[in-house]
Each structure stands twice: as structure tokens, then as C-alpha cells.
Design an enzyme around this catalytic site. Sequence first.
Site, PDB file in Angstrom:
ATOM      1  N   ARG A 173       0.820  -1.226   0.000  1.00 35.20           N
ATOM      2  CA  ARG A 173       0.000   0.000   0.000  1.00 35.20           C
ATOM      3  C   ARG A 173       0.853   1.275   0.000  1.00 35.20           C
ATOM      4  O   ARG A 173       0.539   2.253   0.672  1.00 35.20           O
ATOM      5  CB  ARG A 173      -0.936   0.023   1.230  1.00 35.20           C
ATOM      6  CG  ARG A 173      -1.998  -1.042   1.256  1.00 35.20           C
ATOM      7  CD  ARG A 173      -3.012  -0.882   0.123  1.00 35.20           C
ATOM      8  NE  ARG A 173      -4.095  -1.833   0.263  1.00 35.20           N
ATOM      9  CZ  ARG A 173      -4.031  -3.101  -0.131  1.00 35.20           C
ATOM     10  NH1 ARG A 173      -2.962  -3.556  -0.728  1.00 35.20           N
ATOM     11  NH2 ARG A 173      -5.060  -3.907   0.041  1.00 35.20           N
ATOM     12  N   SER A 247     -10.425  -0.604   3.484  1.00 36.28           N
ATOM     13  CA  SER A 247      -9.722  -0.888   4.736  1.00 36.28           C
ATOM     14  C   SER A 247      -9.255   0.426   5.344  1.00 36.28           C
ATOM     15  O   SER A 247      -8.583   1.211   4.670  1.00 36.28           O
ATOM     16  CB  SER A 247      -8.493  -1.766   4.471  1.00 36.28           C
ATOM     17  OG  SER A 247      -8.867  -2.993   3.930  1.00 36.28           O
ATOM     18  N   GLU A 342      -4.788   3.721   6.762  1.00 36.78           N
ATOM     19  CA  GLU A 342      -4.485   3.578   5.324  1.00 36.78           C
ATOM     20  C   GLU A 342      -4.896   4.806   4.503  1.00 36.78           C
ATOM     21  O   GLU A 342      -4.097   5.328   3.730  1.00 36.78           O
ATOM     22  CB  GLU A 342      -5.139   2.304   4.773  1.00 36.78           C
ATOM     23  CG  GLU A 342      -4.520   1.874   3.455  1.00 36.78           C
ATOM     24  CD  GLU A 342      -5.369   0.919   2.659  1.00 36.78           C
ATOM     25  OE1 GLU A 342      -6.005   1.369   1.693  1.00 36.78           O
ATOM     26  OE2 GLU A 342      -5.381  -0.270   3.005  1.00 36.78           O
TER      27      GLU A 342
HETATM   28  N1  EPU Z   1     -10.752 -11.028   9.944  1.00 40.17           N
HETATM   29  C1  EPU Z   1     -11.461 -11.148  11.104  1.00 40.17           C
HETATM   30  N2  EPU Z   1     -12.479 -10.265  11.345  1.00 40.17           N
HETATM   31  C2  EPU Z   1     -12.804  -9.314  10.471  1.00 40.17           C
HETATM   32  C3  EPU Z   1     -12.083  -9.196   9.280  1.00 40.17           C
HETATM   33  C4  EPU Z   1     -11.041 -10.071   9.049  1.00 40.17           C
HETATM   34  O1  EPU Z   1     -11.198 -12.024  11.920  1.00 40.17           O
HETATM   35  O2  EPU Z   1     -13.767  -8.571  10.761  1.00 40.17           O
HETATM   36  C5  EPU Z   1      -9.671 -11.986   9.684  1.00 40.17           C
HETATM   37  C6  EPU Z   1     -10.190 -13.253   9.017  1.00 40.17           C
HETATM   38  O3  EPU Z   1      -9.568 -14.340   9.591  1.00 40.17           O
HETATM   39  C7  EPU Z   1      -9.704 -13.171   7.602  1.00 40.17           C
HETATM   40  C8  EPU Z   1      -8.463 -12.314   7.738  1.00 40.17           C
HETATM   41  O4  EPU Z   1      -8.717 -11.428   8.828  1.00 40.17           O
HETATM   42  O5  EPU Z   1      -9.407 -14.421   7.095  1.00 40.17           O
HETATM   43  C9  EPU Z   1      -8.156 -11.501   6.496  1.00 40.17           C
HETATM   44  O6  EPU Z   1      -9.349 -10.810   6.101  1.00 40.17           O
HETATM   45  P1  EPU Z   1      -9.643 -10.454   4.579  1.00 40.17           P
HETATM   46  O7  EPU Z   1      -9.368 -11.643   3.714  1.00 40.17           O
HETATM   47  O8  EPU Z   1     -10.993  -9.845   4.514  1.00 40.17           O
HETATM   48  O9  EPU Z   1      -8.530  -9.417   4.227  1.00 40.17           O
HETATM   49  P2  EPU Z   1      -7.888  -8.203   5.040  1.00 40.17           P
HETATM   50  O10 EPU Z   1      -6.492  -8.594   5.410  1.00 40.17           O
HETATM   51  O11 EPU Z   1      -8.776  -7.758   6.120  1.00 40.17           O
HETATM   52  C10 EPU Z   1      -6.802  -7.145   2.926  1.00 40.17           C
HETATM   53  C11 EPU Z   1      -6.776  -5.814   2.230  1.00 40.17           C
HETATM   54  C12 EPU Z   1      -8.053  -5.584   1.439  1.00 40.17           C
HETATM   55  C13 EPU Z   1      -8.200  -6.718   0.439  1.00 40.17           C
HETATM   56  C14 EPU Z   1      -8.223  -8.053   1.191  1.00 40.17           C
HETATM   57  C15 EPU Z   1      -8.260  -9.243   0.273  1.00 40.17           C
HETATM   58  C16 EPU Z   1      -5.400  -4.386   3.605  1.00 40.17           C
HETATM   59  C17 EPU Z   1      -5.350  -3.233   4.548  1.00 40.17           C
HETATM   60  N3  EPU Z   1      -6.610  -4.742   3.193  1.00 40.17           N
HETATM   61  O12 EPU Z   1      -7.843  -7.076   3.894  1.00 40.17           O
HETATM   62  O13 EPU Z   1      -7.894  -4.358   0.732  1.00 40.17           O
HETATM   63  O14 EPU Z   1      -9.400  -6.577  -0.300  1.00 40.17           O
HETATM   64  O15 EPU Z   1      -7.016  -8.177   1.979  1.00 40.17           O
HETATM   65  O16 EPU Z   1      -7.020  -9.414  -0.303  1.00 40.17           O
HETATM   66  O17 EPU Z   1      -4.355  -4.931   3.253  1.00 40.17           O
HETATM   67  C18 EPU Z   1      -8.250  -2.026   0.973  1.00 40.17           C
HETATM   68  O18 EPU Z   1      -7.038  -1.888   0.973  1.00 40.17           O
HETATM   69  O19 EPU Z   1      -9.022  -1.029   1.038  1.00 40.17           O
HETATM   70  C19 EPU Z   1      -8.822  -3.355   0.901  1.00 40.17           C
HETATM   71  C20 EPU Z   1     -10.122  -3.597   1.001  1.00 40.17           C
END
Ligand code: EPU
Length: 347
Positions: A173, A247, A342
Site C-alpha cells: 500500500r 480498509s 491507510e
Molecule cells: N478477519 C477477522 N475479522 C474481520 C475481518 C477479518 O477475523 O472482521 C480476519 C479473518 O480471519 C480473515 C483475515 O482477517 O481471514 C483476512 O481478512 P480479509 O481476507 O478480509 O482481508 P484483510 O487482510 O482484512 C486485505 C486488504 C483488502 C483486500 C483483502 C483481500 C489491507 C489493509 N486490506 O484485507 O484491501 O481486499 O485483503 O485481499 O491490506 C483495501 O485496501 O481497502 C482493501 C479492502
Amino acid sequence: MSQSQSPTHTFALIDAADLTGLNTLGLPARAQRLARPTTLDALSQVLAERDPAEPLFVIGEGSNVVICSDLPGLTLSLAIDGMARVKQDNTHVWVAAGAGVHWDDLVAWTVEQGWQGLENLSLIPGTVGAAPFQNIGAYGVELSQLLEQVTVMDVATAQVKHFAGNECEFAYRDSRFKSRDRGRYIITGIELRLNKMPQCNVGYGPLKARFGHLSQADILPAAVREHVIAVRQSKLPAPDVLANAGSFFKNPVVTKERGDALKSRFADLVAYTQPDGVKLAAGWLIEQAGWKGKRLGPVGMHSEQALVLVNHGNATSADVIALAEAVCADVQEKFGVALEQEPVLLP
Ligand code: EPU
């Protein structure tokens, strides 16, 4: 509000422009002057007429900003259009797109052509110009992996310049445009290198579950795009339905020792090993700190994805900042981990 457009100008200058619809958090603010140039010539004309001492802001669709107050000076929202295949060989196509193109229109078009590369980045809000700024990423793919070059205009000289992908200092990012060169260049377009033959990246959890048993030749970019859209829609609110900026925090990276110590205290901690330490799922930390689906005034953390801060209606930037600070303080207290925001704060 007044709007001026001289016959020799290819851009309109709007005074006291309402930005409420130009930031996906839906925060109320105005730009002292707003221009939406549609060509490089128009952009250089806007820059030439600007007082260099005047503040300058560039926003795409405002999907990664928190606008804290009215923006003084000049705000640019580029409307440079166009998507085209610029060259090809037996295995690859090179595709160029203008900064003002809606990001998902570019993804949809390339996937329709059968070109592989962008499908995991489906439905990310915002414009093409904003994509390299913060190196957008999702489902195991980052834009930096596909970027051939970024075209920019130097704010001081109005010179057009090209940066090869490996000159953009991309990180998670982050890019030189967001960090050390912030304010120096305006991103006007990008060029990507995409594959003609499918070799989709389906290593990320929800994609592996759906496609992991298939051979590469049988995994079509269109099917991956469709699945990514379904997964996103199941947890990420569409900004036009529930205002948000994606995010709100980055996934924090801690040292391996710190990650191990946390893992021994919290057995179900979600953590991914990285070359430089351990990346923690901020959504998990925020949910465990009790913030998932919780509101503070008119804002809250989303009920399906705790990492997304949402505006339930009529929020101000002060509401957003108060919630972000409360979430950070609780995560810090419970886990000893500092969250980093972010979206970019403006002005
Ligand atoms: N999780 C929870 N509770 C929640 C959300 C997530 O426990 O409320 C845990 C779950 O175990 C899940 C893990 O966190 O498996 C990862 O969650 P998710 O796959 O939704 O991805 P993220 O790490 O929360 C990142 C990016 C997103 C992107 C997704 C998918 C960042 C800051 N965010 O989110 O990007 O869509 O991965 O690759 O790196 C953005 O940057 O605006 C964005 C949406």
C-alpha cells in the site's frame, strides 16, 4: 458557486466545489477551486495558470481519503480517459489507461478480452490514477506485479515523465508517489503487461477453495473475476450504499518474536509470515477488541469486515477521527500493536 470556462480552456474551474460526492466516505467539504482536466494539455494549462504557492490536491474518486476540512487552493480530479492495447507479442499484451478511468472498467475490459492479470483486483473502488499511488492489492495480487510504467506530470515544470514499474518504489500500500515524492508528480496514466494465456493466482484462501482443484488452463480470468466480486460483495460495503474508504488501517507487520509472543497468548491470531516479520490481520485485532459492527455516533466499524470504517449518515471528519483513535487505543491496549491508518488525511 460559480463556474468559469474560457473558450481557450479545455477544462472547467469550479469555485467552492462540493466534494461530498467526490469522497467515498461522504464527508462534507468544499474545494476552493476544482478542475477536472480531460487531457495532458489541459492539465499543463491548469498548472501553468496556477500560482505555485497555492496549495494543490489531487483526488481520483476520493476512495482512499479522509477530507478533514475544506481544501484551500486548487483541487484536481483528473478526467483523462482512454483504454487501449498498445502492443503485443506471443505471450503478452501491453495495455495503457488514462488516470481518470474508473479502475473496475479497466479490469472488466481486460478480462472481457480474455487477458489475464487484473481479475483478482476486481471491484476495487477508485480510478486508474489512484491505483499506483497506493499500490492497490487484493487476493494475493498487487498492482506492482503487473505495472510496466507510470506516466506522470511534474507539478513544477509540467513535463511528462515515465517511471518503469521498478522505479516506483512499490511496497505494501505504498509507492514513491505516496511517500517521498508526495505532491511532486501527478499520475496521468499507466501501462500494464498482461498475459494472453491464463495463469491465474488462486493461492488466496477463498480463491483456493473455489479453484484450487483445477489445472491452470481451466481457470479462466472471467470466472476468477466473478468469484472475487462475489467475495468482495459478501463483506465489503459498496460505497454508494454505505459510505466507506475500504480498509481503514493497514495490516500491521510485527517482528517474528512479537508475532510468536502474541500467538502464544492468542491461539487463533490470524498472522502471515513475511520476509520482514509477521503480518497480522488488522480486521481480526479490531474484531477481538470488540469493535466489529460497533458504532460511535454516526460512524462504525463494518459488521461483516471490522477493518472497514463506515459512515452511517451525516458523519463529519471529527467523528471518523474519534472512532479511528478509539479503535487504535483499544487494539494497542489489548495487543500492544499500533495500527497505521491507510487512507490519506486531507488537507
Ligand atoms: N478477519 C477477522 N475479522 C474481520 C475481518 C477479518 O477475523 O472482521 C480476519 C479473518 O480471519 C480473515 C483475515 O482477517 O481471514 C483476512 O481478512 P480479509 O481476507 O478480509 O482481508 P484483510 O487482510 O482484512 C486485505 C486488504 C483488502 C483486500 C483483502 C483481500 C489491507 C489493509 N486490506 O484485507 O484491501 O481486499 O485483503 O485481499 O491490506 C483495501 O485496501 O481497502 C482493501 C479492502
